[in-house]
Design an enzyme around this catalytic site. Structure first.
Site, PDB file in Angstrom:
ATOM      1  CG  ASP A  84      -4.660  -4.990  -0.326  1.00 49.08           C
ATOM      2  OD1 ASP A  84      -3.694  -4.209  -0.260  1.00 49.08           O
ATOM      3  OD2 ASP A  84      -5.755  -4.684  -0.846  1.00 49.08           O
TER       4      ASP A  84
ATOM      5  CB  SER B  29      -7.059   0.876  -5.579  1.00 46.93           C
ATOM      6  OG  SER B  29      -6.334   1.412  -4.503  1.00 46.93           O
TER       7      SER B  29
ATOM      8  CG  HIS C 212      -3.607  -2.865  -3.364  1.00 44.17           C
ATOM      9  ND1 HIS C 212      -4.856  -2.839  -2.775  1.00 44.17           N
ATOM     10  CD2 HIS C 212      -3.551  -1.761  -4.161  1.00 44.17           C
ATOM     11  CE1 HIS C 212      -5.514  -1.766  -3.181  1.00 44.17           C
ATOM     12  NE2 HIS C 212      -4.746  -1.099  -4.023  1.00 44.17           N
TER      13      HIS C 212
END
Length: 417
Positions: free
Chosen positions: A322, A227, A356
């Site tokens: 994601d 991330s 994600h």
């Protein structure tokens, strides 16, 4: 509970967090239908649970490695299904297991019939983050604030810097069990609202600190991040010497949200967010994927990380489901850019139905939770079964990648001693 029914966890009721455990039930009636459950409480007091229905074989036994679930949170043969299918008892919660010193405790139980039947047997699984001999040392030196994990023995070991967007010890100490010296540091060391800029110098300090450790034998360090942390990892590789290998997981190709400084100068502008493009859903969690501005647009090119400058190797990891942002698109763009610059210092792995939050394996799949930076619930994406399989595959891939590209030199370790 029934005295004849036994629930066994093999090879042991105590194991590492990232190790599978075999769940077996014996002493049932032939073909008896029962419900097998798992339940745990995280560090914030949130209860996670799962259940599945099984039919005993002719000998009155159930083996989750061989026998299919007939219903519940999953169907079919899923040896670790009770773990990855656990859900929180309140919506939009992520399993918080960040402190390395305490095991993650899961209670397995067998119940009569389907649903809320009488308990027949139970067993407790202690899923340990720190294996025997792993050392944990909090680090507060200069601008570094983190936790160092070292494997048992003198080394030489390869060194890995774990850049957590928000501080967590889980991945770092699990990697130390595998023979890596790992320093975990948070990208955000304060509440995200209070952070106005990021300085790459702090992470360079962390890299240098790692390389000075006497057990470290690799000439450079590896960096792993997901991330927001992933674009900081790219910047380290591009601007700071000594980064040999980067595992980039579901990140962006540009410097997101905050200006990046190095040696008192701004080196990258921030790629900003358009909240008008966030999609609310009936669940109460939003889809953020379309809110990130286009890093390739002319006005945003000052935020692109110049990874073509990097000398180290990259492993680009992208989940195709994601919902936080377009990880696959960013990975594709970076690989094309590296090829245009004549570079072949990369490899990639894509997971079609994963979301994600790719974590070390055998934790519950998290479909939605409160965003650590935006402070509202968001959807992360992913189908539980496919996401769980991706985590198992990726965890091995990460270790292989670092072992391949962080070669250790025993003479270098001796020189430090």
């Amino acid at each position: 509970m029934s005295s004849q029914v036994r629930l066994s966890l093999l090879p042991s009721a105590r194991c590492l967090f990232d190790e599978p455990v075999q769940v077996k039930v014996a002493g049932l009636r032939s073909r008896q239908v029962v419900t097998v459950r798992a339940r745990s409480t995280d560090e914030k007091g949130v209860v996670f649970s799962s259940s599945a229905t099984y039919r005993a074989d002719g000998s009155g036994e159930i083996d989750l490695d061989r026998h299919p679930s007939l219903g519940g949170r999953y169907v079919g043969v899923e040896p670790m299904g009770l773990l990855w299918s656990m859900r929180a008892d309140t919506p939009h919660r992520f399993l918080h297991k960040n402190k390395a010193l305490q095991p993650h405790v899961v209670k397995f139980s067998v119940h009569e019939d389907e649903g809320e039947g009488r308990s027949l047997a139970e067993a407790t699984n202690e899923r340990v983050l720190m294996g025997d001999g792993v050392r944990r040392v909090p680090v507060k030196e200069g601008n570094i604030q983190g936790v160092l994990f070292t494997p048992p023995g003198d080394g030489p070991f390869p060194a890995v810097l774990d850049l957590c967007t928000l501080m967590s010890e889980k991945r770092a100490c699990l990697l130390a069990n595998k023979g890596f010296v790992v320093l975990a540091v948070g990208v955000y060391t304060d509440k995200p609202d209070n952070v106005k800029e990021i300085h790459l110098d702090r992470f360079e300090e962390a890299k240098d600190f790692l390389q000075r450790q006497p057990q470290v034998g690799s000439k450079g360090v590896g960096v792993i991040a997901q991330s927001k942390g992933a674009d900081v990892a790219l910047s380290l590789a591009a601007f700071v010497p000594g980064v040999e290998a980067v595992v980039w997981i579901n990140g962006c190709s540009a410097n997101v949200a905050l200006p990046l400084y190095y040696k008192k100068h701004q080196i990258l502008s921030p790629l900003l967010f358009n909240f008008d493009k966030v999609i609310p859903t009936e669940s109460g969690a939003a889809i953020c994927k379309y809110g990130v501005k286009d890093p390739l647009a002319e006005e945003n090119k000052g935020s692109l990380v110049p990874i073509e400058r990097a000398e180290g190797r990259f492993l680009f990891v992208a989940s195709e489901d994601d919902l936080n942002w377009d990880s696959k698109g960013y990975a594709d763009e970076m690989m094309e850019r590296l090829k245009r610059h004549g570079k072949e210092n990369f490899e990639s792995v894509y997971y079609p139905r994963a979301g994600h939050l790719l974590e070390p394996p055998y934790g519950p799949h998290c479909p939605s939770s409160r965003h650590g930076v935006f402070s509202f619930p968001v959807l992360w994406g992913g189908e539980p079964k496919a996401h769980a399989a991706a985590e198992v595959h990726l965890w091995k891939k990460i270790q292989e990648f670092f072992r391949t590209h962080l070669s250790c030199d025993a003479t270098q370790t001796e020189a430090k001693l």
